[in-house]
Every structure is written in C-alpha cells, then in structure tokens.
Design an enzyme around this catalytic site. Sequence first.
Site, mmCIF file in Angstrom:
data_model
loop_
_atom_site.group_PDB
_atom_site.id
_atom_site.type_symbol
_atom_site.label_atom_id
_atom_site.label_comp_id
_atom_site.label_asym_id
_atom_site.label_seq_id
_atom_site.Cartn_x
_atom_site.Cartn_y
_atom_site.Cartn_z
ATOM 1 N N SER A 23 27.307 87.071 67.657
ATOM 2 C CA SER A 23 28.038 85.936 67.075
ATOM 3 C C SER A 23 28.655 86.293 65.725
ATOM 4 O O SER A 23 29.227 85.424 65.069
ATOM 5 C CB SER A 23 27.100 84.731 66.923
ATOM 6 O OG SER A 23 25.981 85.071 66.118
ATOM 7 N N ASN A 110 16.105 80.934 63.329
ATOM 8 C CA ASN A 110 16.336 79.575 63.829
ATOM 9 C C ASN A 110 16.492 78.561 62.685
ATOM 10 O O ASN A 110 17.388 77.727 62.717
ATOM 11 C CB ASN A 110 15.191 79.147 64.756
ATOM 12 C CG ASN A 110 15.077 80.052 65.976
ATOM 13 O OD1 ASN A 110 15.969 80.874 66.216
ATOM 14 N ND2 ASN A 110 13.996 79.926 66.730
ATOM 15 N N HIS A 156 52.802 45.107 71.896
ATOM 16 C CA HIS A 156 53.325 45.621 73.179
ATOM 17 C C HIS A 156 54.597 46.428 72.967
ATOM 18 O O HIS A 156 55.430 46.521 73.867
ATOM 19 C CB HIS A 156 53.615 44.483 74.167
ATOM 20 C CG HIS A 156 52.498 43.499 74.313
ATOM 21 N ND1 HIS A 156 51.513 43.625 75.267
ATOM 22 C CD2 HIS A 156 52.183 42.383 73.606
ATOM 23 C CE1 HIS A 156 50.654 42.607 75.149
ATOM 24 N NE2 HIS A 156 51.040 41.855 74.132
ATOM 25 N N SER A 277 66.542 72.713 66.871
ATOM 26 C CA SER A 277 66.453 73.196 68.249
ATOM 27 C C SER A 277 67.205 74.511 68.336
ATOM 28 O O SER A 277 68.173 74.726 67.620
ATOM 29 C CB SER A 277 67.069 72.162 69.183
ATOM 30 O OG SER A 277 67.488 72.789 70.383
ATOM 31 N N LYS A 283 69.804 68.528 66.598
ATOM 32 C CA LYS A 283 68.413 68.090 66.601
ATOM 33 C C LYS A 283 67.698 68.275 65.269
ATOM 34 O O LYS A 283 67.932 69.216 64.533
ATOM 35 C CB LYS A 283 67.631 68.862 67.670
ATOM 36 C CG LYS A 283 68.120 68.564 69.075
ATOM 37 C CD LYS A 283 67.447 67.357 69.659
ATOM 38 C CE LYS A 283 66.148 67.801 70.279
ATOM 39 N NZ LYS A 283 65.446 66.738 70.922
ATOM 40 N N ASN A 285 63.713 67.851 64.806
ATOM 41 C CA ASN A 285 62.523 67.484 65.576
ATOM 42 C C ASN A 285 61.299 67.259 64.684
ATOM 43 O O ASN A 285 61.046 68.041 63.766
ATOM 44 C CB ASN A 285 62.205 68.582 66.592
ATOM 45 C CG ASN A 285 63.273 68.697 67.661
ATOM 46 O OD1 ASN A 285 63.900 67.691 68.024
ATOM 47 N ND2 ASN A 285 63.513 69.902 68.142
ATOM 48 N N GLU A 290 54.187 65.783 65.893
ATOM 49 C CA GLU A 290 53.809 66.049 67.292
ATOM 50 C C GLU A 290 52.588 66.967 67.361
ATOM 51 O O GLU A 290 51.701 66.798 68.200
ATOM 52 C CB GLU A 290 54.977 66.683 68.042
ATOM 53 C CG GLU A 290 56.136 65.725 68.261
ATOM 54 C CD GLU A 290 57.368 66.455 68.782
ATOM 55 O OE1 GLU A 290 57.618 66.354 69.979
ATOM 56 O OE2 GLU A 290 58.054 67.134 68.002
ATOM 57 N N TYR A 317 14.611 75.793 69.689
ATOM 58 C CA TYR A 317 15.858 76.551 69.701
ATOM 59 C C TYR A 317 16.116 77.161 71.069
ATOM 60 O O TYR A 317 15.211 77.640 71.741
ATOM 61 C CB TYR A 317 15.821 77.666 68.641
ATOM 62 C CG TYR A 317 17.092 78.505 68.635
ATOM 63 C CD1 TYR A 317 18.200 78.067 67.936
ATOM 64 C CD2 TYR A 317 17.186 79.694 69.358
ATOM 65 C CE1 TYR A 317 19.388 78.800 67.950
ATOM 66 C CE2 TYR A 317 18.359 80.430 69.385
ATOM 67 C CZ TYR A 317 19.457 79.985 68.673
ATOM 68 O OH TYR A 317 20.615 80.705 68.691
ATOM 69 N N GLN A 322 23.934 78.584 69.822
ATOM 70 C CA GLN A 322 24.879 79.456 69.116
ATOM 71 C C GLN A 322 26.328 78.994 69.370
ATOM 72 O O GLN A 322 27.221 79.293 68.598
ATOM 73 C CB GLN A 322 24.675 80.901 69.594
ATOM 74 C CG GLN A 322 25.589 81.918 68.951
ATOM 75 C CD GLN A 322 25.102 83.340 69.192
ATOM 76 O OE1 GLN A 322 24.140 83.790 68.586
ATOM 77 N NE2 GLN A 322 25.752 84.044 70.095
ATOM 78 N N LYS A 325 28.825 76.671 66.808
ATOM 79 C CA LYS A 325 29.668 77.049 65.672
ATOM 80 C C LYS A 325 31.154 77.106 65.993
ATOM 81 O O LYS A 325 31.975 76.608 65.226
ATOM 82 C CB LYS A 325 29.174 78.375 65.080
ATOM 83 C CG LYS A 325 27.945 78.150 64.192
ATOM 84 C CD LYS A 325 27.297 79.405 63.721
ATOM 85 C CE LYS A 325 26.372 80.023 64.748
ATOM 86 N NZ LYS A 325 25.325 79.111 65.263
HETATM 87 N N1 ARG Z 1 23.137 83.770 66.015
HETATM 88 C C1 ARG Z 1 22.160 82.764 66.286
HETATM 89 C C2 ARG Z 1 22.785 81.384 66.386
HETATM 90 O O1 ARG Z 1 23.891 81.251 65.969
HETATM 91 C C3 ARG Z 1 21.136 82.740 65.221
HETATM 92 C C4 ARG Z 1 19.803 82.261 65.668
HETATM 93 C C5 ARG Z 1 19.231 83.224 66.628
HETATM 94 N N2 ARG Z 1 17.857 82.975 66.903
HETATM 95 C C6 ARG Z 1 17.226 83.589 67.908
HETATM 96 N N3 ARG Z 1 15.994 83.352 68.064
HETATM 97 N N4 ARG Z 1 17.853 84.417 68.697
HETATM 98 O O2 ARG Z 1 22.232 80.444 66.853
#
Ligand code: ARG
Length: 456
Positions: A23, A110, A156, A277, A283, A285, A290, A317, A322, A325
Amino acid sequence: MAKLWAGRTDGTTNQLADDFNSSIHFDSRMYKQDITGSMAHAAMLGAQGIIGKDEADTLIDGLQGILDDLDSGALAFDMTCEDIHMFVEQELTARLGDVGKKLHTARSRNDQVALDIRMYLREVVDEVDAMLGELIAVLVDRAEQDKATILPGYTHLQRAQPITFGHHLMAYVFMLLRDRERLQDCRRRMNLSPIGSCALAGTTYNTDRRFEAEKLGFDGICLNSLDGVSDRDFCVELMSAYALLMMHLSRFSEELILWSSWEFRFVELSDDYTTGSSIMPQKKNPDMAELVRGKTGRVYGDLMALLTTLKGLPLAYNKDMQEDKESVFDACDTVRQCLPVFTGMVATMTVRADNMKQAAAGGFINATDLADYLVRKGLPFRSAYKISGQIVADCIAKHELLETLPLADYKRYSDLFDEDIYEAVDLTVCAEKRTSEGGTSVQSVEAQIAYVRGRL
Ligand code: ARG
C-alpha cells in the site's frame, strides 16, 4: 528482500502477491502523520520507562531526521516496502541500528494506521472547512450586491414567483453552512486517538495512551481497543458529508449551466472558467460547472465503495480495511479540487440583471399576487385563485400581461379590481412584499446576510 515481519516465515513472498499486498504507493502520503505519531509513541515509551529515556531521545531525533529528509526530498520512499509504516521503521533501523527496532514496542500497525488516517483526515477537514468558508463569503457578498435583482423563481422548472437573486444565492449559503456543521461534527468523533489499542486487545506494557493522545492534539482516546482498530466510521461519515456537499455544488452547477445558456442568459461565466469548442467557433462551454457536477458521482462512488468494503467485516482488523485509503483520499482530493474552482467561477461570473428581469416579466409569475390582491379585498383565497387563473388564460389568448390588461377587462371578472391592481402585480413590489422571515424581499435577504455574517 525479506520483510520486517520475517520470523514465522522467511518473509519472502511471490512478486505478484507482494505488489497486490503493498500500500506504500498510496499510504506514503501519510508520512508526516506516521512519523509524528511515532515520535509521540517513542516519547511515551521513554516517559513510562518501557525503553530508556536516552533511547527515546535517539528515536525521536532519528525520526525527525527522516521527516526532514522526506520533506526536503533528500530521502525517497522505498517502493519495495509494504507500507509507509514499514518504510519508516526500516529507514530508522538503517540509520540507528538496534535501537530503531525498539520503536514498535507496545504498538501494532493496526492502531498505527488508524492513528495516521485520523490525523491525516482531520487536517483535510480543516482545509475543506476553510475552503467552504471562502465560498460562503463570496456568495454572501454577491447576495448583498444582488439583493434587489429580480428573476423568476421556479418550481418544476416552470416560472413560479418573482424572487431576488440575493435570495437564491443565500439558499446555497445555508446548504453550505450545514455542510460545514457536518464536517465539524464528524471531526469531533474523528479526533479521538486509537493508538495504544495495539493489534486488537491492548497491551501488557504500562503504556499511557492519554499522554500520546494529548501530545498529538486529540481530544481523548478510543475507549475500546477492538473498536479502536476496527472503526472506520469517521471515514464513512466524512465521505457522507462530502457527498452532501458535492450534491449541493452539483445542483448549483446545474443552475449555472442552465443560466449561462443562450436560452436563459442570466449569467455569463468569465473566460477564465469556460472553454471553447474545437469545431464550433461560437461556443463558450461551462466545463468547470459540468466537471463539478460530474465529479459528484465519483465522490458518491467512493462512499459506496468503502461502505461496501466494511459491510460484514468481523472484528477486529482485516486487510480489507487497507482499501479505505484510496476511496477516502480520492474523495478528499476531488472535493479539494472542486471547491476553489467553484469559488473562482462564481466570484468572476457576470449577472445579467436585465435578462433576469425580462424572464420574470413574461411568465405570469405575479398570478399569486393577483389572487392575494382579491383576498385582501375580501374574497376567499380559492375563489380568488380561480378568477386569477381565468384572467391569466385570457391574457395568454389576448397576448396581454397582468401588467398591461386594461382595467375594464379586469372588472369583467370582479368589481373588486381597481387602479391599484397595477401596483399589486408590479414584479418589484411582488418581491418586496414578501417580507416574511426567510422570504425573498430585500429586507429578509438582508436579515439572512446579517445572520450568516455574524456566524462567519
Ligand atoms: N497497510 C495496512 C493498512 O493500510 C497497515 C496495517 C496492516 N496491518 C496488518 N496487520 N497487516 O491497513
């Protein structure tokens, strides 16, 4: 390379599995929060005698060095690390040797990741809150300028009653004020520290969770360690608040798109916030409006993605988490991109009061006032309503307006009509008379503006 968690296994994994699991390419953006959190953790370990005071100081100095080097660009993220937490610990140990390995005492990734997200998001909330404040200030100023500008109000999408443009803008201001309240409310629950929950069950070490929480600017701690590491409600809440905010911006965008069309021509967006455009030379726009409307769908999607990810997860957990995020970061980025563009767009648009007035004049939007005129002269509303409807139909057939229909014609419908009918159906008078609290008159709009300015 073998993982920091090598032990039970040799810490090597399949390359595809490694990439899948990693990650760092999205959580590295939390490096400041991760390092600041670790500094507070080291300080707590030292203060509690869990590690030596000098060791704590060494860790804090080492962490500061990593932070400085990342800030300056002297140090780059090692993308072979699993996540930001592993990267910082690996770098710290490379710099400090064995003492670096003490940092992760009485902690788990965690609770660490839960801490980092909360710290990251509360900063974003403050940023978005400030952006909303700027948009509100721009709208309130515009509402002040256009508090007497008459346009048709719609229901309306049919012309309904005359309103002031200031009144219309203030409607959005009140929506945005609620958005701010929701953000601040969500921030309150976000600002509790999960650190010290450890993997899930707390710890046997004599830690001081409140010391760490206080050092990191939290209002308190998560009181159940299982909840501390499993809770992502604050991400969902934030994205729900964003979803509503974007829905408001999207409705406003839709109106700007309509208003800037040649059919309406109520506003002209500035050249800075429109595009041409590639083929049609005439145009102009409203792409920004939008895109804001379009990106609303994206933010809804982020919210649904995380809700769905969390649904059915057992405590505590799970690696599924993960996935929180990328959704929450995307929503944050999108909102932070939309707001300043939107603010610039409304700050620089030109209001075409003449076209607004002209549109207001053609659609019999003073018919309610015609009925109210008869009511004031003693007729029950429902009878007055019926007569007024017949007069409108008559006017349409004769190509007349309520403002131009001769008094003799009015009198064919009721003896109650007199010369003063023409003042009663004057559009400015119609708007001006709506002085009820929250109404469209200049006086009511001024009261709304004063209320909002008092709160800013
Ligand atoms: N990269 C993990 C996450 O975003 C961090 C926590 C990982 N914990 C674990 N026990 N593998 O959640």
